[in-house]
Write an enzyme that holds these catalytic residues in place. Structure first.
Site, PDB file in Angstrom:
ATOM      1  CB  SER A 140      33.832  34.943   4.291  1.00  0.00           C
ATOM      2  OG  SER A 140      33.677  35.360   5.639  1.00  0.00           O
ATOM      3  CE1 TYR A 153      29.416  37.874   3.296  1.00  0.00           C
ATOM      4  CE2 TYR A 153      30.270  36.372   4.959  1.00  0.00           C
ATOM      5  CZ  TYR A 153      30.476  37.381   4.043  1.00  0.00           C
ATOM      6  OH  TYR A 153      31.743  37.893   3.856  1.00  0.00           O
TER       7      TYR A 153
END
Length: 277
Positions: A140, A153
């Site tokens: 990401s 995350y």
């Protein structure tokens, strides 16, 4: 289609929806035999019926034995594994780091980091034996910059990029390439859930893009197929950022999550209690 993956065998985790489903579809269109691994049996089976020569394997990526079993299923069905896509994911724990529980933290890393480790480990065992293969992981932009996602995350996605590099350094001499893709804000079912509606998700993705266009799952799938193909045969230990330039523009979207009350978005592995401190 050009059939860049003709007769190759690909295993995609988190394949029942979002980037995983788009990747499975595109790989099948490019000629691959695809094994779909996911915890959503209903959607996974439906997609397997839709695609050419695709099969579904129920897989919770936070459980090593289930990831190993999915790899074994691909080998049983096709005799080889040419591409592993570690895609399964969710938002997981969000909210202030002051209030994030240990249970929520570990549950998030169990899917986003442990699942990638298991995928690389067991796919590599098969690929080293055959002397070829490629392993791809979905990171990401939160793994490229701080502040673009929730704390757990963001930590996991940074680790995925580091693991990609270190695994590539070991596996390259044995014929196995290891790469990652780092998507920007992409209109997936997870984002729709977080934003409340598909249109709100599209609007948010458009605002996040310096190009002013929303990033869609099919565009991340195209990057993954490129990395899986012979067009990328000399691309290794690389993280391909597909974000319309967000990371260069310096956007910081993490406050969307940090300023919320502590919570958890996604399925808690094993029914764990995310509120346990």
């Amino acid at each position: 289609m050009s059939e860049r993956l003709k007769d190759r065998v690909a295993l995609v985790t988190g394949a029942a929806s979002g980037i995983g489903a788009a990747t499975a579809r595109l790989m099948a269109q490019e000629g691959a035999f695809v094994v779909l691994a996911d915890v959503d049996e209903h959607a996974g089976q439906a997609l397997a019926r839709e695609l050419r020569d695709a099969t579904f394997a129920y897989t919770d990526v936070s459980v090593e034995a289930q990831v190993a079993a999915a790899v074994d299923e691909a080998l049983r069905l096709h005799g080889r594994l040419d591409c592993m896509v570690n895609n399964a994911g969710f938002v997981g724990a969000y909210g202030s780091i002051l209030e994030t529980s240990a249970a929520a933290w570990h549950a998030t890393l169990g899917v986003l980091l442990d699942g990638v480790f298991y995928g690389i480990k067991h796919a590599a065992r098969a690929m080293v034996k055959q002397g070829s293969g490629c392993i791809l992981s979905v990171a990401s932009t939160a793994g490229v910059m701080g502040g673009l996602g929730p704390h757990a995350y963001t930590s996991a996605k940074h680790a995925v990029i580091g693991l990609t590099r270190s695994a590539a350094s070991e596996l390259a001499p044995r014929g196995v390439r290891v790469n990652a893709v780092a998507p920007g804000t992409t209109v997936t079912e997870m984002m729709v859930q977080g934003r409340g509606s598909r249109q709100a998700a599209i609007d948010a993705a458009t605002r996040a893009s310096p190009l002013g266009t929303p990033l869609m799952p099919q565009e991340i799938a195209a990057a993954l197929v490129y990395l899986a193909s012979d067009d990328a045969r000399h691309v290794n230990a690389h993280t391909l950022v597909v974000d319309s330039g967000v990371t260069v523009a310096g956007a910081s979207g993490g406050a969307v999550f940090h300023n919320r009350p502590a919570g958890f978005m996604g399925r808690m592995p094993g029914g764990a209690n995310a509120d346990a401190r």
